[in-house]
Write a protein that holds these residues in place. Structure first.
Motif, short mmCIF file in Angstrom:
data_model
loop_
_atom_site.label_atom_id
_atom_site.label_comp_id
_atom_site.label_asym_id
_atom_site.label_seq_id
_atom_site.Cartn_x
_atom_site.Cartn_y
_atom_site.Cartn_z
N TRP A 93 -10.89 -19.74 60.34
CA TRP A 93 -11.14 -19.13 61.55
C TRP A 93 -10.24 -18.39 62.16
N LEU A 94 -10.71 -17.11 62.79
CA LEU A 94 -9.82 -16.23 63.35
C LEU A 94 -9.86 -16.42 64.82
N ASP A 95 -8.58 -16.75 65.57
CA ASP A 95 -8.69 -17.06 67.02
C ASP A 95 -8.54 -15.91 67.63
N ASP A 96 -9.37 -14.90 67.72
CA ASP A 96 -9.10 -13.69 68.43
C ASP A 96 -10.66 -12.85 68.13
N LEU A 97 -10.94 -12.00 68.92
CA LEU A 97 -11.91 -10.99 68.91
C LEU A 97 -11.81 -10.01 69.86
N SER A 98 -12.10 -8.67 69.46
CA SER A 98 -12.37 -7.63 70.32
C SER A 98 -13.30 -6.65 69.74
N ARG A 99 -13.62 -5.86 70.49
CA ARG A 99 -14.69 -4.85 70.05
C ARG A 99 -14.16 -3.66 69.05
N ASP A 100 -12.67 -3.78 69.01
CA ASP A 100 -12.03 -2.91 67.98
C ASP A 100 -12.05 -3.47 66.56
N ARG A 101 -11.89 -4.96 66.63
CA ARG A 101 -11.84 -5.52 65.35
C ARG A 101 -13.29 -5.39 64.68
N THR A 132 -2.77 -23.41 66.90
CA THR A 132 -1.82 -23.40 65.91
C THR A 132 -0.94 -22.31 65.65
N GLY A 133 -0.49 -21.56 66.52
CA GLY A 133 0.53 -20.65 66.77
C GLY A 133 1.54 -21.55 66.87
N VAL A 134 2.87 -21.36 66.32
CA VAL A 134 3.94 -22.05 66.64
C VAL A 134 4.62 -21.70 67.81
N LYS A 135 5.01 -22.36 68.97
CA LYS A 135 5.66 -22.07 70.07
C LYS A 135 7.16 -21.95 69.82
N ASN A 136 7.85 -22.80 69.12
CA ASN A 136 9.33 -22.87 68.97
C ASN A 136 9.47 -22.07 67.76
N PRO A 137 10.25 -21.10 67.79
CA PRO A 137 10.68 -20.13 66.55
C PRO A 137 11.70 -20.86 65.62
N ALA A 138 12.02 -22.15 65.88
CA ALA A 138 12.91 -22.87 64.87
C ALA A 138 11.93 -23.63 63.96
N TYR A 139 10.48 -23.57 64.23
CA TYR A 139 9.85 -24.37 63.20
C TYR A 139 9.28 -23.36 62.28
N PRO A 140 8.85 -23.58 61.11
CA PRO A 140 8.08 -22.76 60.25
C PRO A 140 6.73 -22.24 61.00
N ASP A 141 6.75 -20.85 60.58
CA ASP A 141 5.41 -20.43 61.54
C ASP A 141 4.09 -20.65 60.68
N THR A 142 4.27 -21.43 59.84
CA THR A 142 2.96 -21.76 59.26
C THR A 142 2.61 -23.49 59.18
N ASN A 154 -9.36 -24.75 60.56
CA ASN A 154 -7.91 -24.30 61.40
C ASN A 154 -8.33 -22.68 61.88
N THR A 155 -8.42 -22.74 63.36
CA THR A 155 -8.56 -21.52 63.83
C THR A 155 -7.15 -20.80 64.13
N MET A 156 -6.85 -19.74 63.71
CA MET A 156 -5.51 -19.07 63.85
C MET A 156 -5.41 -17.65 64.43
N PRO A 157 -4.30 -17.60 65.31
CA PRO A 157 -4.34 -16.29 65.42
C PRO A 157 -3.64 -15.33 64.44
N GLU A 158 -3.69 -14.18 64.66
CA GLU A 158 -3.76 -13.11 63.33
C GLU A 158 -2.23 -13.37 62.90
N ALA A 159 -1.25 -13.51 63.75
CA ALA A 159 0.21 -13.48 63.42
C ALA A 159 0.13 -14.87 62.40
N THR A 160 -0.38 -15.92 62.69
CA THR A 160 -0.31 -17.13 62.04
C THR A 160 -1.21 -16.97 60.59
N LEU A 161 -2.29 -16.26 60.83
CA LEU A 161 -2.87 -15.98 59.77
C LEU A 161 -2.19 -15.13 58.60
#
Length: 379
Positions: free
Chosen positions: A24-32, A279-289, A302-309
């Protein structure tokens, strides 16, 4: 917003989907919605659901001109613009439209996926009756079978979850951090299904997910471990949140084997799936997935921000089930956290309170953004 998507199917997200993980995508906007971006993510990234929250709506309203026309209509209507009513009109329109985009996924999955979630006003998180009433009004207003109403898993929210499910309304239970609260959420869902069945409702139409937050747990646990500072403590950084979520899934599987659930399943009831949120990683030292690849099992969301997706699509390595084979290790990690002086119960309690505060702040920001937009749009 970055909407550049290669017009090809991602092998990693296809593998994740094949393992039984609903993306699932953790985001929504009219433009999407209007640009075709959401439909594109369904086609190329295996997206079969959408989650929203006040922060997401506040961000969407603050960017671009997608809402200008509707703000103008609301500002120049026959009555004085009401900010709360305007927020209601804007957010319910977006969610209804997203439900329509995702309807094919809903139909193809027999009503399991293709869901879009909208949250009750977070200012009602401690108000059981108010939450029940608003959930019903949102359900009637949006009027789509693939809608989820998000209700926070506060103590006051638990009876609201039961009552809403009992009324035949599908629920996304949000803001879960602890195993104890998760068990209470499961009980609230089962009680709601039992009441719905007793009232003669068709329980096959009722769905639910339980949103178990991940990265925020690591953020707080890592800070505590850093404060403790011993080598044993530091070795646990980045491990507590995944362990906590894996044990939540273990609770889920135990419930599915219980006589109580077996009886409801015989009536056609759908399991309440665990959903990995934050599910977006807050610590940049960790793998982003990290909070995707380490939380793979059949029957989860798993609902992900687009960057994680997009990170998963680009370089995610899916190795099969990473939960059920690691339950013993998860128990050991949680025990070790307590052993070095970590207070997981205190952390999860604080995270719930902090999460509610942040949601209310975002709601107030959303109101302020819409208020400014209405003032600007008045002719």
């Amino acid at each position: 917003m970055s909407n550049g998507i290669a017009p090809t199917q991602s092998e990693a997200t296809a593998q994740l989907s094949a393992e039984g993980v609903a993306i699932w995508l953790d985001d929504l906007s009219r433009d999407r919605i209007t640009s075709g971006n959401l439909a594109g993510l369904m086609a190329t990234r295996n997206v079969v659901g959408v989650t929203t929250n006040p922060t997401i709506f506040a961000g969407a309203l603050a960017k671009g001109s997608s809402y200008s026309a509707q703000l103008g209509e609301l500002a120049n209507g026959p009555s004085t613009p009401d900010v709360d009513a305007a927020v209601w009109a804007i957010t319910t329109r977006d969610v209804r439209s997203a439900c329509d985009v995702l309807r094919p996924a809903h139909d193809a999955s027999g009503g399991v996926d293709g869901r879009v979630s909208i949250e009750v006003d977070p200012r009602l998180a401690r108000d059981t009756a108010g939450t029940i009433a608003l959930a019903a009004t949102l359900w009637q207003t949006i009027d789509r079978p693939n809608l989820f109403i998000k209700i926070p898993a506060t103590v006051e929210g638990l009876p609201a979850i039961t009552a809403t499910i009992a009324a035949g309304i599908s629920v996304n239970v949000t803001l879960i951090f602890s195993l104890e609260r998760y068990a209470a959420v499961i009980d609230a869902y089962l009680a709601g299904i039992e009441q719905a069945a007793a009232a003669g409702l068709d329980v096959t139409d009722i769905g639910s997910v339980a949103s178990f937050f991940v990265s925020r747990v690591d953020g707080a646990a890592d800070a505590a471990l850093a404060s403790i500072g011993t080598p044993e403590a530091l070795a646990l950084q980045g491990k507590v949140a995944v362990a906590n979520a894996r044990l939540a899934y273990d609770i889920h599987t135990q419930i599915l084997a219980s006589p109580r659930w077996v009886a409801l399943a015989a009536l056609g009831a759908k399991p309440q799936r665990p959903l990995w949120a934050s599910t977006g990683v807050k610590n940049p030292a960790y793998p982003d997935t990290l909070y995707v690849t380490e939380l793979v099992a059949d029957g989860v969301v798993n609902t992900m921000p687009e960057a994680t997706l997009q990170a998963v699509a680009d370089h995610g390595v899916i190795t099969g089930d990473t939960i059920t084979t690691n339950v013993a290790d998860a128990n050991a990690t949680i025990a070790a956290f307590a052993g070095v002086g970590g207070d997981l119960a205190g952390i999860t309690e604080h995270l719930e309170t902090d999460g509610l505060t942040k949601f209310v702040t975002s709601w107030e920001e959303l109101l302020a953004t819409v208020s400014t937009g209405l003032a600007t749009a008045q002719s």
